[in-house]
Design an enzyme around this catalytic site. Structure first.
Site, PDB file in Angstrom:
ATOM      1  N   ASP A  90       0.840  -1.206   0.000  1.00  0.00           N
ATOM      2  CA  ASP A  90       0.000   0.000   0.000  1.00  0.00           C
ATOM      3  C   ASP A  90       0.874   1.255   0.000  1.00  0.00           C
ATOM      4  O   ASP A  90       1.986   1.242   0.542  1.00  0.00           O
ATOM      5  CB  ASP A  90      -0.919  -0.021   1.236  1.00  0.00           C
ATOM      6  CG  ASP A  90      -2.102   0.918   1.079  1.00  0.00           C
ATOM      7  OD1 ASP A  90      -2.366   1.384  -0.047  1.00  0.00           O
ATOM      8  OD2 ASP A  90      -2.768   1.193   2.100  1.00  0.00           O
ATOM      9  N   ASN A 139     -10.914  -2.829  -5.676  1.00  0.00           N
ATOM     10  CA  ASN A 139     -10.112  -1.900  -6.492  1.00  0.00           C
ATOM     11  C   ASN A 139     -10.710  -1.623  -7.876  1.00  0.00           C
ATOM     12  O   ASN A 139     -10.363  -0.634  -8.520  1.00  0.00           O
ATOM     13  CB  ASN A 139      -8.667  -2.397  -6.635  1.00  0.00           C
ATOM     14  CG  ASN A 139      -7.839  -2.274  -5.370  1.00  0.00           C
ATOM     15  OD1 ASN A 139      -6.921  -3.060  -5.121  1.00  0.00           O
ATOM     16  ND2 ASN A 139      -8.126  -1.279  -4.529  1.00  0.00           N
TER      17      ASN A 139
HETATM   18  C1  IPE Z   1      -5.527  -2.908  -0.269  1.00  0.00           C
HETATM   19  O1  IPE Z   1      -5.159  -1.576  -0.455  1.00  0.00           O
HETATM   20  C2  IPE Z   1      -5.532  -3.630  -1.577  1.00  0.00           C
HETATM   21  C3  IPE Z   1      -4.211  -3.865  -2.158  1.00  0.00           C
HETATM   22  C4  IPE Z   1      -3.066  -3.573  -1.615  1.00  0.00           C
HETATM   23  C5  IPE Z   1      -4.222  -4.517  -3.453  1.00  0.00           C
HETATM   24  P1  IPE Z   1      -6.243  -0.429  -0.657  1.00  0.00           P
HETATM   25  O2  IPE Z   1      -5.496   0.838  -0.782  1.00  0.00           O
HETATM   26  O3  IPE Z   1      -7.154  -0.775  -1.784  1.00  0.00           O
HETATM   27  O4  IPE Z   1      -7.070  -0.510   0.699  1.00  0.00           O
HETATM   28  P2  IPE Z   1      -7.955   0.576   1.449  1.00  0.00           P
HETATM   29  O5  IPE Z   1      -8.940   1.084   0.431  1.00  0.00           O
HETATM   30  O6  IPE Z   1      -7.031   1.660   1.883  1.00  0.00           O
HETATM   31  O7  IPE Z   1      -8.574  -0.132   2.606  1.00  0.00           O
HETATM   32  C1  IPE Z   2      -1.494   0.146  -3.425  1.00  0.00           C
HETATM   33  O1  IPE Z   2      -1.303   1.524  -3.435  1.00  0.00           O
HETATM   34  C2  IPE Z   2      -1.752  -0.416  -4.797  1.00  0.00           C
HETATM   35  C3  IPE Z   2      -3.107  -0.931  -4.993  1.00  0.00           C
HETATM   36  C4  IPE Z   2      -4.052  -0.952  -4.109  1.00  0.00           C
HETATM   37  C5  IPE Z   2      -3.404  -1.486  -6.320  1.00  0.00           C
HETATM   38  P1  IPE Z   2      -2.510   2.539  -3.423  1.00  0.00           P
HETATM   39  O2  IPE Z   2      -2.869   2.883  -4.833  1.00  0.00           O
HETATM   40  O3  IPE Z   2      -3.643   2.038  -2.613  1.00  0.00           O
HETATM   41  O4  IPE Z   2      -1.827   3.792  -2.715  1.00  0.00           O
HETATM   42  P2  IPE Z   2      -2.510   4.823  -1.738  1.00  0.00           P
HETATM   43  O5  IPE Z   2      -3.147   4.063  -0.628  1.00  0.00           O
HETATM   44  O6  IPE Z   2      -3.521   5.591  -2.563  1.00  0.00           O
HETATM   45  O7  IPE Z   2      -1.380   5.690  -1.292  1.00  0.00           O
HETATM   46 MG    MG Z   3      -4.142   2.280  -0.660  1.00  0.00          MG
END
Ligand code: IPE
Ligand code: IPE
Ligand code: MG
Length: 258
Positions: A26, A74
Protein backbone atom coordinates in the site's frame (compact mmCIF):
# COMPACT_ATOMS: atom_id res chain seq x y z
CA UNK A 1 20.17 -13.50 10.09
CA UNK A 2 20.82 -16.93 8.65
CA UNK A 3 19.81 -17.44 5.06
CA UNK A 4 19.04 -21.15 5.40
CA UNK A 5 17.04 -22.21 2.38
CA UNK A 6 14.76 -24.44 4.42
CA UNK A 7 13.63 -22.46 7.45
CA UNK A 8 12.52 -24.20 10.60
CA UNK A 9 8.74 -24.33 10.95
CA UNK A 10 7.74 -21.17 12.77
CA UNK A 11 5.19 -22.73 15.05
CA UNK A 12 6.06 -20.77 18.15
CA UNK A 13 8.36 -18.02 19.29
CA UNK A 14 12.09 -18.03 18.76
CA UNK A 15 14.30 -16.94 15.96
CA UNK A 16 12.49 -18.88 13.24
CA UNK A 17 12.05 -17.18 9.93
CA UNK A 18 8.45 -16.92 8.73
CA UNK A 19 7.74 -19.66 6.21
CA UNK A 20 5.08 -17.54 4.53
CA UNK A 21 5.08 -13.75 4.35
CA UNK A 22 2.02 -12.00 2.93
CA UNK A 23 2.19 -8.31 2.05
CA UNK A 24 -0.52 -5.69 1.62
CA UNK A 25 1.40 -3.43 -0.75
CA UNK A 26 0.00 0.00 0.00
CA UNK A 27 1.02 3.61 -0.53
CA UNK A 28 1.75 3.89 -4.26
CA UNK A 29 -0.72 6.75 -4.69
CA UNK A 30 0.66 8.73 -1.75
CA UNK A 31 4.23 8.17 -2.95
CA UNK A 32 3.26 9.75 -6.29
CA UNK A 33 1.27 12.58 -4.71
CA UNK A 34 4.23 13.55 -2.53
CA UNK A 35 6.19 14.04 -5.76
CA UNK A 36 3.33 15.72 -7.63
CA UNK A 37 3.30 12.81 -10.06
CA UNK A 38 0.24 10.95 -11.42
CA UNK A 39 -0.84 7.95 -9.28
CA UNK A 40 0.20 5.57 -12.03
CA UNK A 41 3.83 6.63 -11.54
CA UNK A 42 3.54 5.31 -8.00
CA UNK A 43 2.22 2.02 -9.32
CA UNK A 44 5.11 1.86 -11.81
CA UNK A 45 7.60 2.33 -9.02
CA UNK A 46 5.63 -0.21 -6.98
CA UNK A 47 6.31 -2.83 -9.65
CA UNK A 48 10.05 -2.25 -9.23
CA UNK A 49 9.63 -2.87 -5.49
CA UNK A 50 7.76 -6.08 -6.26
CA UNK A 51 10.75 -7.35 -8.26
CA UNK A 52 13.18 -6.39 -5.52
CA UNK A 53 11.09 -7.95 -2.75
CA UNK A 54 10.64 -11.23 -4.64
CA UNK A 55 14.45 -11.46 -4.81
CA UNK A 56 14.85 -10.40 -1.16
CA UNK A 57 12.36 -13.03 0.00
CA UNK A 58 14.29 -15.71 -1.81
CA UNK A 59 17.62 -14.47 -0.49
CA UNK A 60 16.29 -14.44 3.08
CA UNK A 61 15.12 -18.05 2.70
CA UNK A 62 11.38 -17.39 2.97
CA UNK A 63 9.56 -20.05 1.01
CA UNK A 64 6.17 -18.44 0.38
CA UNK A 65 5.47 -14.84 -0.55
CA UNK A 66 1.94 -13.61 -1.16
CA UNK A 67 1.45 -10.14 -2.63
CA UNK A 68 -1.92 -8.39 -2.50
CA UNK A 69 -1.86 -6.74 -5.90
CA UNK A 70 -5.52 -6.02 -6.71
CA UNK A 71 -8.59 -6.35 -4.51
CA UNK A 72 -12.18 -6.96 -5.59
CA UNK A 73 -12.86 -3.44 -4.33
CA UNK A 74 -10.11 -1.90 -6.49
CA UNK A 75 -12.35 -2.18 -9.60
CA UNK A 76 -14.19 0.83 -8.19
CA UNK A 77 -11.19 3.13 -8.70
CA UNK A 78 -11.21 5.50 -11.68
CA UNK A 79 -11.36 3.51 -14.91
CA UNK A 80 -8.10 5.01 -16.10
CA UNK A 81 -6.25 3.77 -12.99
CA UNK A 82 -7.78 0.28 -13.24
CA UNK A 83 -6.74 0.09 -16.90
CA UNK A 84 -3.21 1.21 -16.03
CA UNK A 85 -2.95 -1.37 -13.24
CA UNK A 86 -4.04 -4.14 -15.61
CA UNK A 87 -1.47 -2.92 -18.14
CA UNK A 88 1.26 -2.99 -15.50
CA UNK A 89 0.28 -6.49 -14.46
CA UNK A 90 0.53 -7.68 -18.05
CA UNK A 91 3.90 -5.94 -18.43
CA UNK A 92 5.18 -7.41 -15.16
CA UNK A 93 4.20 -10.96 -16.14
CA UNK A 94 5.67 -10.62 -19.61
CA UNK A 95 8.95 -9.32 -18.26
CA UNK A 96 9.23 -11.43 -15.10
CA UNK A 97 8.37 -14.94 -16.22
CA UNK A 98 11.95 -15.60 -17.44
CA UNK A 99 13.36 -14.39 -14.12
CA UNK A 100 10.94 -16.56 -12.14
CA UNK A 101 12.04 -19.58 -14.18
CA UNK A 102 15.72 -18.69 -13.77
CA UNK A 103 15.29 -18.37 -10.01
CA UNK A 104 13.05 -21.47 -9.80
CA UNK A 105 10.10 -19.60 -8.29
CA UNK A 106 6.65 -21.12 -8.76
CA UNK A 107 3.82 -18.69 -9.49
CA UNK A 108 0.31 -19.21 -8.10
CA UNK A 109 -2.69 -16.89 -7.88
CA UNK A 110 -5.58 -16.45 -5.49
CA UNK A 111 -8.73 -14.55 -6.38
CA UNK A 112 -11.30 -14.52 -9.16
CA UNK A 113 -8.68 -14.44 -11.90
CA UNK A 114 -11.24 -15.55 -14.50
CA UNK A 115 -12.67 -12.01 -14.32
CA UNK A 116 -9.36 -10.39 -15.32
CA UNK A 117 -8.87 -9.10 -18.90
CA UNK A 118 -8.09 -11.86 -21.41
CA UNK A 119 -4.58 -10.54 -22.17
CA UNK A 120 -3.68 -10.69 -18.47
CA UNK A 121 -5.16 -14.19 -18.13
CA UNK A 122 -3.09 -15.40 -21.06
CA UNK A 123 0.14 -14.08 -19.54
CA UNK A 124 -0.80 -15.49 -16.14
CA UNK A 125 -1.51 -18.95 -17.50
CA UNK A 126 1.79 -18.96 -19.39
CA UNK A 127 3.74 -17.93 -16.29
CA UNK A 128 1.96 -20.44 -14.06
CA UNK A 129 2.62 -23.22 -16.53
CA UNK A 130 6.28 -22.27 -17.03
CA UNK A 131 6.97 -22.35 -13.28
CA UNK A 132 4.68 -25.18 -12.18
CA UNK A 133 7.46 -27.68 -11.46
CA UNK A 134 9.37 -25.54 -8.96
CA UNK A 135 9.02 -26.32 -5.28
CA UNK A 136 11.56 -24.31 -3.27
CA UNK A 137 9.94 -20.88 -3.56
CA UNK A 138 6.38 -19.86 -4.30
CA UNK A 139 5.07 -16.44 -5.26
CA UNK A 140 1.32 -16.07 -4.80
CA UNK A 141 -0.32 -13.07 -6.47
CA UNK A 142 -3.66 -12.05 -4.96
CA UNK A 143 -5.51 -10.72 -7.99
CA UNK A 144 -9.15 -9.67 -7.92
CA UNK A 145 -8.97 -11.09 -4.41
CA UNK A 146 -11.33 -10.49 -1.50
CA UNK A 147 -11.57 -12.66 1.59
CA UNK A 148 -15.37 -12.38 1.69
CA UNK A 149 -15.63 -13.35 -1.97
CA UNK A 150 -13.31 -16.26 -1.26
CA UNK A 151 -15.57 -17.53 1.54
CA UNK A 152 -18.62 -17.27 -0.72
CA UNK A 153 -16.80 -19.17 -3.49
CA UNK A 154 -15.61 -21.81 -1.02
CA UNK A 155 -19.07 -22.22 0.55
CA UNK A 156 -20.58 -22.66 -2.90
CA UNK A 157 -18.00 -25.30 -3.89
CA UNK A 158 -18.41 -27.06 -0.55
CA UNK A 159 -22.21 -27.09 -0.90
CA UNK A 160 -21.86 -28.55 -4.39
CA UNK A 161 -19.55 -31.27 -3.02
CA UNK A 162 -22.07 -32.05 -0.27
CA UNK A 163 -24.92 -32.24 -2.77
CA UNK A 164 -22.88 -34.56 -4.98
CA UNK A 165 -22.03 -36.78 -2.01
CA UNK A 166 -18.29 -36.06 -2.21
CA UNK A 167 -18.42 -34.61 1.31
CA UNK A 168 -20.49 -35.57 4.34
CA UNK A 169 -22.02 -32.82 6.46
CA UNK A 170 -21.19 -34.57 9.73
CA UNK A 171 -17.52 -34.70 8.79
CA UNK A 172 -17.41 -30.94 8.42
CA UNK A 173 -14.30 -29.44 10.01
CA UNK A 174 -11.90 -26.62 9.30
CA UNK A 175 -9.47 -29.14 7.81
CA UNK A 176 -12.16 -30.10 5.32
CA UNK A 177 -13.53 -26.64 4.59
CA UNK A 178 -10.13 -25.05 4.03
CA UNK A 179 -9.65 -27.30 1.01
CA UNK A 180 -12.31 -25.23 -0.77
CA UNK A 181 -10.49 -21.94 -0.27
CA UNK A 182 -8.28 -20.49 -3.00
CA UNK A 183 -5.37 -21.31 -0.69
CA UNK A 184 -6.11 -25.04 -0.42
CA UNK A 185 -2.52 -25.91 -1.36
CA UNK A 186 -0.82 -22.98 0.34
CA UNK A 187 0.19 -22.84 4.02
CA UNK A 188 -1.28 -20.07 6.18
CA UNK A 189 0.74 -16.86 6.33
CA UNK A 190 2.99 -16.56 9.39
CA UNK A 191 3.63 -12.86 8.93
CA UNK A 192 1.37 -10.27 7.30
CA UNK A 193 3.00 -6.93 6.52
CA UNK A 194 1.10 -3.80 5.51
CA UNK A 195 3.05 -0.84 4.23
CA UNK A 196 2.11 2.87 4.19
CA UNK A 197 1.10 3.19 7.84
CA UNK A 198 -2.51 2.04 7.39
CA UNK A 199 -3.49 -0.41 10.11
CA UNK A 200 -6.33 -2.36 8.54
CA UNK A 201 -6.70 -5.66 6.76
CA UNK A 202 -8.78 -4.50 3.76
CA UNK A 203 -10.39 -7.88 3.05
CA UNK A 204 -7.10 -9.80 2.86
CA UNK A 205 -6.70 -13.45 4.00
CA UNK A 206 -9.13 -13.03 6.89
CA UNK A 207 -9.34 -16.75 7.66
CA UNK A 208 -5.81 -17.81 6.75
CA UNK A 209 -4.38 -14.97 8.81
CA UNK A 210 -6.27 -16.05 11.94
CA UNK A 211 -2.97 -16.67 13.77
CA UNK A 212 -0.60 -14.61 11.65
CA UNK A 213 1.62 -11.98 13.22
CA UNK A 214 0.98 -8.50 11.81
CA UNK A 215 3.62 -5.85 11.19
CA UNK A 216 2.54 -2.39 10.04
CA UNK A 217 5.33 -0.46 8.36
CA UNK A 218 5.11 3.31 7.83
CA UNK A 219 7.15 3.01 4.61
CA UNK A 220 5.24 3.61 1.36
CA UNK A 221 5.41 0.56 -0.92
CA UNK A 222 7.65 2.11 -3.62
CA UNK A 223 10.23 2.86 -0.91
CA UNK A 224 10.03 -0.56 0.81
CA UNK A 225 13.39 -2.38 0.72
CA UNK A 226 14.99 -5.68 1.62
CA UNK A 227 16.13 -4.04 4.87
CA UNK A 228 12.50 -3.19 5.74
CA UNK A 229 11.50 -6.79 5.01
CA UNK A 230 14.35 -8.09 7.16
CA UNK A 231 13.27 -5.70 9.96
CA UNK A 232 9.71 -7.07 9.79
CA UNK A 233 11.10 -10.62 9.98
CA UNK A 234 13.21 -9.64 13.00
CA UNK A 235 10.08 -8.24 14.65
CA UNK A 236 8.32 -11.53 13.84
CA UNK A 237 11.13 -13.47 15.51
CA UNK A 238 10.60 -11.45 18.71
CA UNK A 239 6.92 -12.33 18.92
CA UNK A 240 5.57 -15.21 20.96
CA UNK A 241 2.89 -17.10 19.07
CA UNK A 242 0.70 -18.67 21.70
CA UNK A 243 -2.24 -20.14 19.75
CA UNK A 244 -4.48 -19.76 22.77
CA UNK A 245 -2.04 -21.37 25.20
CA UNK A 246 -0.26 -19.67 28.08
CA UNK A 247 3.29 -18.51 27.80
CA UNK A 248 4.31 -21.10 30.41
CA UNK A 249 2.84 -23.91 28.37
CA UNK A 250 5.09 -22.98 25.46
CA UNK A 251 8.28 -23.24 27.50
CA UNK A 252 10.46 -25.14 27.50
CA UNK A 253 8.70 -27.68 25.31
CA UNK A 254 5.87 -26.37 23.13
CA UNK A 255 2.65 -28.31 23.62
CA UNK A 256 1.90 -30.54 20.66
CA UNK A 257 -0.69 -28.86 18.47
CA UNK A 258 -3.58 -30.88 17.15
C1 IPE B 1 -5.53 -2.91 -0.27
O1 IPE B 1 -5.16 -1.58 -0.45
C2 IPE B 1 -5.53 -3.63 -1.58
C3 IPE B 1 -4.21 -3.87 -2.16
C4 IPE B 1 -3.07 -3.57 -1.62
C5 IPE B 1 -4.22 -4.52 -3.45
P1 IPE B 1 -6.24 -0.43 -0.66
O2 IPE B 1 -5.50 0.84 -0.78
O3 IPE B 1 -7.15 -0.77 -1.78
O4 IPE B 1 -7.07 -0.51 0.70
P2 IPE B 1 -7.96 0.58 1.45
O5 IPE B 1 -8.94 1.08 0.43
O6 IPE B 1 -7.03 1.66 1.88
O7 IPE B 1 -8.57 -0.13 2.61
C1 IPE C 1 -1.49 0.15 -3.42
O1 IPE C 1 -1.30 1.52 -3.44
C2 IPE C 1 -1.75 -0.42 -4.80
C3 IPE C 1 -3.11 -0.93 -4.99
C4 IPE C 1 -4.05 -0.95 -4.11
C5 IPE C 1 -3.40 -1.49 -6.32
P1 IPE C 1 -2.51 2.54 -3.42
O2 IPE C 1 -2.87 2.88 -4.83
O3 IPE C 1 -3.64 2.04 -2.61
O4 IPE C 1 -1.83 3.79 -2.71
P2 IPE C 1 -2.51 4.82 -1.74
O5 IPE C 1 -3.15 4.06 -0.63
O6 IPE C 1 -3.52 5.59 -2.56
O7 IPE C 1 -1.38 5.69 -1.29
MG1 MG D 1 -4.14 2.28 -0.66
Amino acid sequence: MSAASTPAPSLSNGSALPGHVAIIMDGNGRWARQRKLPRIEGHRRGVETVRAIIDATRELGIRYLTLYAFSVENWNRPQEEVGALMGLLEYFLKRETKTLVKNRVRLLTIGRTHELPAVVRTQLEAAIQATAKFTDHTLVLALNYGARTEVVDAARAYAAALAAGREKLNDGSWATFRRYLYTADIPDPDLVIRTSGETRVSNFLLLQGAYAEFVFSPVLWPDFTKADLAAACAEFARRERRYGLTSEQLKPIPAASK
